[in-house]
Scaffold this motif. Structure first.
Motif, short mmCIF file in Angstrom:
data_model
loop_
_atom_site.label_atom_id
_atom_site.label_comp_id
_atom_site.label_asym_id
_atom_site.label_seq_id
_atom_site.Cartn_x
_atom_site.Cartn_y
_atom_site.Cartn_z
N CYS A 39 -10.39 -38.95 -40.48
CA CYS A 39 -10.87 -37.67 -39.93
C CYS A 39 -11.77 -37.02 -40.99
O CYS A 39 -11.41 -36.98 -42.16
CB CYS A 39 -9.65 -36.80 -39.64
SG CYS A 39 -10.02 -35.05 -39.35
N CYS A 42 -9.70 -33.56 -42.60
CA CYS A 42 -8.51 -33.67 -43.46
C CYS A 42 -8.47 -34.99 -44.22
O CYS A 42 -7.63 -35.18 -45.09
CB CYS A 42 -7.25 -33.49 -42.63
SG CYS A 42 -6.94 -34.85 -41.48
N HIS A 52 -9.48 -35.03 -35.73
CA HIS A 52 -8.23 -34.65 -35.04
C HIS A 52 -8.47 -33.39 -34.23
O HIS A 52 -9.16 -32.47 -34.71
CB HIS A 52 -7.13 -34.36 -36.06
CG HIS A 52 -6.75 -35.54 -36.88
ND1 HIS A 52 -6.71 -35.51 -38.26
CD2 HIS A 52 -6.39 -36.80 -36.53
CE1 HIS A 52 -6.33 -36.69 -38.72
NE2 HIS A 52 -6.14 -37.49 -37.69
N CYS A 55 -7.99 -30.32 -36.19
CA CYS A 55 -8.89 -30.13 -37.34
C CYS A 55 -10.26 -29.63 -36.91
O CYS A 55 -11.00 -29.08 -37.72
CB CYS A 55 -9.08 -31.43 -38.11
SG CYS A 55 -7.61 -31.97 -39.00
#
Ligand SMILES: [Zn+2]
Ligand SMILES: [Zn+2]
Length: 237
Positions: A39, A42, A52, A55
């Motif tokens: 991702c 993160c 995500h 996120c």
């Protein structure tokens, strides 16, 4: 001709100095590939490299393609195309990316857009490595390519800064290229269509560190209506 060039300027491994190739077999075998996509926010594992759901955000990157760690031969190779004008090394980096693209779930129609250098730095260096990588990838995979963005400020290289300073360093550093300049650009022989509303974009750079640079570029594109914006970098720093 190639023979003569090889004779005059023998290829040496950028990492260990052995003759014969820019990255020798041994150093190539030591490249640390990132096995599972990450991702962009993160930097934990994420299916296909998609951000995500927790996120993401309105102006955030939608995904990330990054292939290996910024170490060993890859770090050396990135430094050489930056500072030593070796175009062939750019091609090697592109092959490293190309061989791993299947792992990522990015939009297949995305337009490749390089992260720009400031014009002064580009003139001094003679080229922008993100452009070389982007153009080469676009040719290979028949994606449209366009240098839509410009860097307004001369910023310090992100790798020289601590992570808390990186966001500040690139804040508002980018904007869309003015339309008049853009009209002369060519996209596979066709004039550039500057309307990026609902277009998918793949931002290209050599190294992804905190993501602050790409995140700034992404904001500029999404504010004018770009649809999905992904990042692509050879190495994770
Ligand atoms: Zn080597
Ligand atoms: Zn995440």
């Amino acid at each position: 001709m190639n023979f003569l060039l090889d004779f005059l300027f023998p290829k040496r491994c950028v990492s260990c100095g052995n003759l014969g190739a820019y990255i020798c077999k041994k150093c190539f075998s030591e490249i640390e590939f990132i096995k599972k996509p990450l991702c962009p926010i993160c930097q934990r594992q994420a299916i296909g490299g998609r951000t995500h759901p927790g996120c993401g955000g309105r102006y955030q990157l939608d995904g990330l393609i990054v292939v290996c760690r910024y170490r060993g031969a890859i770090a050396k190779a990135v430094q050489k195309i930056k500072y030593k004008w070796v175009y062939d090394i750019g091609k090697i980096l592109v092959s490293v990316v190309a061989g791993n693209l299947w792992k990522f779930d990015f939009p297949p129609d995305a337009t490749l857009v390089p992260v720009p250098l400031h014009i002064k730095r580009k003139r001094w260096r003679g080229f922008n490595q993100a452009e070389l990588i982007g153009q080469d990838l676009a040719r290979r995979f028949k994606h449209p390519y366009s240098d839509l963005l410009v860097r307004n400020r001369y910023t310090r290289p992100q790798v020289e800064l601590k992570s808390d300073k990186r966001k500040e360093n690139v804040r508002s550093a980018f904007s869309l290229r003015p339309i008049r300049q853009a009209q002369g650009e060519q996209v596979h022989g066709k004039p550039l269509n500057f309307d990026i509303r609902d277009k998918n974009i793949l931002l290209v750079d050599d190294v992804y560190t905190s993501g602050a640079t790409m995140s700034e570029c992404c904001k500029v594109l999404k504010r004018v209506g770009a649809k999905d914006v992904w990042g692509l970098a050879v190495a994770l720093g």
